[in-house]
Design an enzyme around this catalytic site. Structure first.
Site, PDB file in Angstrom:
ATOM      1  N   GLU A 124       2.605  -3.341   4.064  1.00 57.86           N
ATOM      2  CA  GLU A 124       2.619  -2.293   3.771  1.00 57.86           C
ATOM      3  C   GLU A 124       3.489  -1.365   3.448  1.00 57.86           C
ATOM      4  O   GLU A 124       2.621   0.190   2.797  1.00 57.86           O
ATOM      5  CB  GLU A 124       2.345  -2.156   5.511  1.00 57.86           C
ATOM      6  CG  GLU A 124       2.322  -0.404   6.341  1.00 57.86           C
ATOM      7  CD  GLU A 124       0.903   0.039   5.251  1.00 57.86           C
ATOM      8  OE1 GLU A 124      -0.205  -0.272   6.265  1.00 57.86           O
ATOM      9  OE2 GLU A 124       0.852   1.075   4.543  1.00 57.86           O
ATOM     10  N   LYS A 200      -0.199  -0.748  -8.019  1.00 56.46           N
ATOM     11  CA  LYS A 200      -0.279  -0.272  -6.186  1.00 56.46           C
ATOM     12  C   LYS A 200      -2.300   0.401  -6.620  1.00 56.46           C
ATOM     13  O   LYS A 200      -2.259   0.168  -5.057  1.00 56.46           O
ATOM     14  CB  LYS A 200       0.500   1.037  -6.790  1.00 56.46           C
ATOM     15  CG  LYS A 200       1.690   0.585  -5.815  1.00 56.46           C
ATOM     16  CD  LYS A 200       2.814   1.988  -6.094  1.00 56.46           C
ATOM     17  CE  LYS A 200       4.615   2.059  -5.943  1.00 56.46           C
ATOM     18  NZ  LYS A 200       5.817   2.878  -5.766  1.00 56.46           N
ATOM     19  N   GLY A 299      12.443   4.365  -0.927  1.00 54.61           N
ATOM     20  CA  GLY A 299      14.057   4.444  -0.577  1.00 54.61           C
ATOM     21  C   GLY A 299      14.540   3.870   1.006  1.00 54.61           C
ATOM     22  O   GLY A 299      13.595   3.301   1.124  1.00 54.61           O
TER      23      GLY A 299
HETATM   24  N1  HSE Z   1      10.022   3.193  -8.079  1.00 56.82           N
HETATM   25  C1  HSE Z   1       9.017   3.519  -7.538  1.00 56.82           C
HETATM   26  C2  HSE Z   1       8.904   4.753  -7.212  1.00 56.82           C
HETATM   27  C3  HSE Z   1      10.062   2.282  -6.441  1.00 56.82           C
HETATM   28  O1  HSE Z   1       9.771   5.936  -8.324  1.00 56.82           O
HETATM   29  O2  HSE Z   1       7.569   5.138  -6.628  1.00 56.82           O
HETATM   30  C4  HSE Z   1       9.061   2.848  -5.419  1.00 56.82           C
HETATM   31  O3  HSE Z   1       7.536   1.444  -4.893  1.00 56.82           O
END
Ligand code: HSE
Length: 398
Positions: A124, A200, A299
């Protein structure tokens, strides 16, 4: 008591320990059992951590322990994490991760390995950090055809674009500022060249296509490093926001399209107001219509919140429906970028672009001529304006 292990005690791994420990009482009430972090596998020692006695450098202590039911993989990357994930799943230990690189590149094999060993591989936190999006897609929206996904799934680039717009600074200066604040990494390539977003959207696209695997390498990815303050000003003049969008569409003919590119996003679109490090994923289902999932995409705590949620889900395996389908990489239904038709805004300060694209919708804007060209591939568009100087274009999201 359910024993778990943490593989990689960095920001997300330690955050996950904290969530599970601070909220231990409510978690126990909800699932009827206590979740206990029995081992933490890391190369480093953590002498100041309350968990220091559980740290081990020996992988056998984790994968050879029949009491450990779930492993949290927060190592990152696709080498050591890949080997450890395979070891865990082969031993029947469920694995939970935030590692989008590993999930997007080896998802088909790892999900199958989990099923073969009667355990689960859950991720998730791999997309949207703390925002629930993976499980809503394959569970809550299971009655829908997922028609479209448009996501701001990278906080670093969204922060940089917001700074360029709000402070009127260049890409280079905004990147430096993001690095100083700890949002951007010292090597910003994966974020700024769209590779993180590519991984993603590959994960979301695979789920939206019921497990028909979208290989991230086949997803066209253009990042933000070539964008200028002129592009930002242009977006404003056209009534749009400039955003890095990860896009998926089910073409309705058994094929699908996925790509990552900077877009002019219409102010009517729900993604237009997503600023700074925040993420948002717009999903269109045939019965749902449009919904937007919005929140903190990175985070320690937000990501740990999603990881810990998966730990709980994995601990409840057997009492809940684990309907994440197998990922099938035997054929690809995803189109080559050159064959993907999408919408663009074509603009010029000097050329009458409306005469080049006779059927296109003309946009009224000061000091610039622009049209919306629909359902065209970038290649067709580039061919059409080849040899004509002073014409530019960007993807368009209404
Ligand atoms: N490097 C990614 C971002 C971290 O800046 O969204 C989270 O996947």
């Amino acid at each position: 008591m359910i024993n778990i292990a943490i593989l990689g005690f960095g920001v997300v791994g330690s955050g996950t320990c904290e969530v599970l420990s601070k909220n231990a009482d409510i978690i126990k009430k909800r699932i009827g059992e206590e979740i206990y972090v029995k081992k933490i596998l890391d190369l480093r020692d953590f002498p100041d951590s309350p968990y220091k006695d559980r740290v081990t450098h020996d992988a056998d202590e984790v994968f050879g322990d029949p009491d450990i039911k779930v492993a949290v993989e927060t190592i990152g990357g696709a080498s050591v994490a890949y080997e450890f994930t395979k070891r865990a799943l082969s031993a029947g230990i469920s694995v939970v991760t935030s590692n989008k690189e590993l999930v997007s590149t080896h998802g088909p094999e790892l999900i199958k390995l989990a099923k073969d060993n009667n355990c689960v591989y859950l991720f998730e936190a791999a997309v949207g950090g703390g925002i629930p999006i993976i499980r809503p897609l394959y569970k809550c929206l299971a009655a829908n055809n997922i028609l479209k996904i448009a996501g701001i799934v990278n906080g670093t680039t969204n922060y940089i674009l917001s700074s360029m717009k709000n402070e009127g600074i260049s890409y280079e200066d905004a990147l430096k500022e993001a690095q100083k604040k700890g949002y951007a990494e010292a090597d910003p390539t994966a974020d700024c060249e769209g590779i993180d977003a590519q991984r993603k959207i590959a994960i979301l696209s695979t789920i939206a296509m019921d497990g028909k695997y979208c290989n991230p390498e086949s997803v066209h990815a253009e990042g933000i490093s070539k964008l200028t303050t002129d592009d930002i000003a242009l977006a404003k003049a056209l009534g749009c926001e400039l955003k890095l969008i990860a896009f998926f569409r089910n073409n309705g003919d058994s094929s699908a399209s996925a790509y990552v590119a900077p877009h002019f996003v219409s102010r009517e679109c729900m993604l237009a107001d997503v600023e700074g490090v925040f993420n948002a994923v717009l999903v269109e289902g045939d019965y749902l219509g449009e919904a937007v999932f919005y929140g903190r995409g990175a985070g320690s705590y937000p990501t740990a919140s999603a990881v810990a949620g998966d730990v709980i889900e994995a601990c409840c395996k057997g009492s809940v429906d684990m309907s994440l389908r197998a990922w099938d990489d035997s054929v690809s239904v995803f189109k080559d970028y050159d064959d993907i038709k999408s919408d663009f805004i074509v603009y010029s300060k000097t050329e009458d672009v409306a005469s080049v694209f006779a059927d296109a919708k003309v946009l009224e804007a000061e000091g610039i001529k622009a049209v919306i060209v629909s359902a065209v591939s970038e290649k067709e568009l580039a061919d059409k304006i080849a040899g004509k100087s002073g014409i530019g274009y960007k993807h368009y999201l209404k």
